[in-house]
Design an enzyme around this catalytic site. Sequence first.
Site, PDB file in Angstrom:
ATOM      1  CG  ASN A  87     -78.390 -97.480  83.873  1.00  0.00           C
ATOM      2  OD1 ASN A  87     -79.464 -96.886  83.825  1.00  0.00           O
ATOM      3  ND2 ASN A  87     -77.441 -97.162  84.728  1.00  0.00           N
ATOM      4  CG  ASP A 300     -76.665 -88.818  86.179  1.00  0.00           C
ATOM      5  OD1 ASP A 300     -77.322 -89.878  86.033  1.00  0.00           O
ATOM      6  OD2 ASP A 300     -75.422 -88.810  86.329  1.00  0.00           O
ATOM      7  CG  HIS A 304     -77.616 -95.822  94.024  1.00  0.00           C
ATOM      8  ND1 HIS A 304     -77.500 -96.894  93.170  1.00  0.00           N
ATOM      9  CD2 HIS A 304     -77.012 -94.783  93.402  1.00  0.00           C
ATOM     10  CE1 HIS A 304     -76.849 -96.524  92.077  1.00  0.00           C
ATOM     11  NE2 HIS A 304     -76.540 -95.246  92.183  1.00  0.00           N
ATOM     12  CG  PHE A 318     -69.997 -94.085  90.801  1.00  0.00           C
ATOM     13  CD1 PHE A 318     -69.070 -93.082  91.061  1.00  0.00           C
ATOM     14  CD2 PHE A 318     -69.525 -95.369  90.532  1.00  0.00           C
ATOM     15  CE1 PHE A 318     -67.703 -93.350  91.053  1.00  0.00           C
ATOM     16  CE2 PHE A 318     -68.164 -95.645  90.520  1.00  0.00           C
ATOM     17  CZ  PHE A 318     -67.251 -94.640  90.780  1.00  0.00           C
ATOM     18  N   GLY A 319     -73.850 -92.033  92.336  1.00  0.00           N
ATOM     19  CA  GLY A 319     -75.130 -91.427  91.949  1.00  0.00           C
ATOM     20  C   GLY A 319     -75.837 -90.696  93.057  1.00  0.00           C
TER      21      GLY A 319
HETATM   22 ZN   LIG Z   1     -73.691 -91.288  83.044  1.00  0.00          ZN
END
Ligand SMILES: [Zn+2]
Length: 426
Positions: A87, A300, A304, A318-319
């Site tokens: 992504n 994961d 950011h 998110f993250g």
């Molecule tokens: Zn994911």
Amino acid sequence: MSTSYLIKNVSVLGGTPTDLLLEDGVIAEGSSEEAEVIDATGLIALPGLVDLHTHLREPGREDAETVESGTRAAALGGFTAVHAMANTEPVADTAGVVEQVWRLGREAGYCDVFPVGAVTVGLQGAQLAELGAMADSAARVRVFSDDGKCVHDPVLMRRALEYVKAFDGVVAQHAQEPRLTEGAQMNEGELSGRLGLAGWPAVAEEAIIARDVLLAEHVGSRLHVCHLSTAGSVEIVRWAKARGVDVTAEACPHHLLLTDELAATYDPIYKVNPPLRSAADVEAVKAGLADGTIDIVATDHAPHPHEDKDCEWAAAAFGMLGLETALSIVQQTMVDTGLLDWAGVAERMSYAPARIGRVSDQHGRPLEVGEPANVVLYDPTATRTVDPAESASLSRNTPYRGMELPGRVVATFLRGKATVLDGKLA
Ligand SMILES: [Zn+2]
């Protein structure tokens, strides 16, 4: 001629202390006069860690992370290989983009970078990407994922599962039913109601996993479930494996330690997808990882920049970061609790992820003579307080800031070359 290292008195996988000679990129027999000696008394040797789920952000979001900065963080965390999620901007959905990411990894040289290819063009979920071209490219892509988004259309998911069989690939699914999670902000439960944040229900993850294991069984293909986070998901994967479905699953360090109670702080550092779940879910995920229902730990790692995290909860990205703290979190939650031994950690953080990603010709190898010298030296007795400013990542969004964590990566070797020595980049 490259430096060789004689690692003295190291406990391989927590076993009886021995010496390891790293020479010409492999683990060699005997001793060597020229080798640089490392006194590893009290240290554990593990095979270089392999992350099946890393976001390196390049190309496109070099303000958050680059291949170089992310792989520096990876080396400091004990990793010798990472799979870079698709992504990016542009999305890694062509041979050109995956080869670019693969080349950047080789140029940086901190760890091997295996690009993940997108399942659908632009992650749009409408049309299959050029899976075959990515598989045939120099990057030899074997893992395909729209991670960040779910491949929701069952027909597309079925076709992707059928297509990757031709080159022994795997579809790694971000299991999130989109209609059940519209606007979702945190785990759905009593707390989300109290906080006034839209809920992300467990069933939105479990429904997709249940569908996908049945699809994988139907077409006889291989499925990998990303960041499994609920007790129900563990049960479904356990059922599918008992049935003989070719499914593997991963858990993230944050889902082994942190719970949705942290959302009560309204601090978006704890906002992640899938969300932090209940304490009962955390216990079920740990039990699933211990008994092998969950095959691997994957970070994961999701960097950011501060403007995307230092804002109100609903607007935040998110993250969480994960590469530099993963091994410590696994020690704290799984080893120090007696759920796993170090051989079990090697299986879940090196051997199994290398097998799933089809890179086990080089990575996830036993620490034996003749094998590639991908090695991490770890001090399980050390402790450290996490300071985000010390991270090699370009981002600072670690949920562990200020926490005292066990363990310290002392050295990492990639094919016999030190990427980390004495806890610092070499
Ligand atoms: Zn994911």
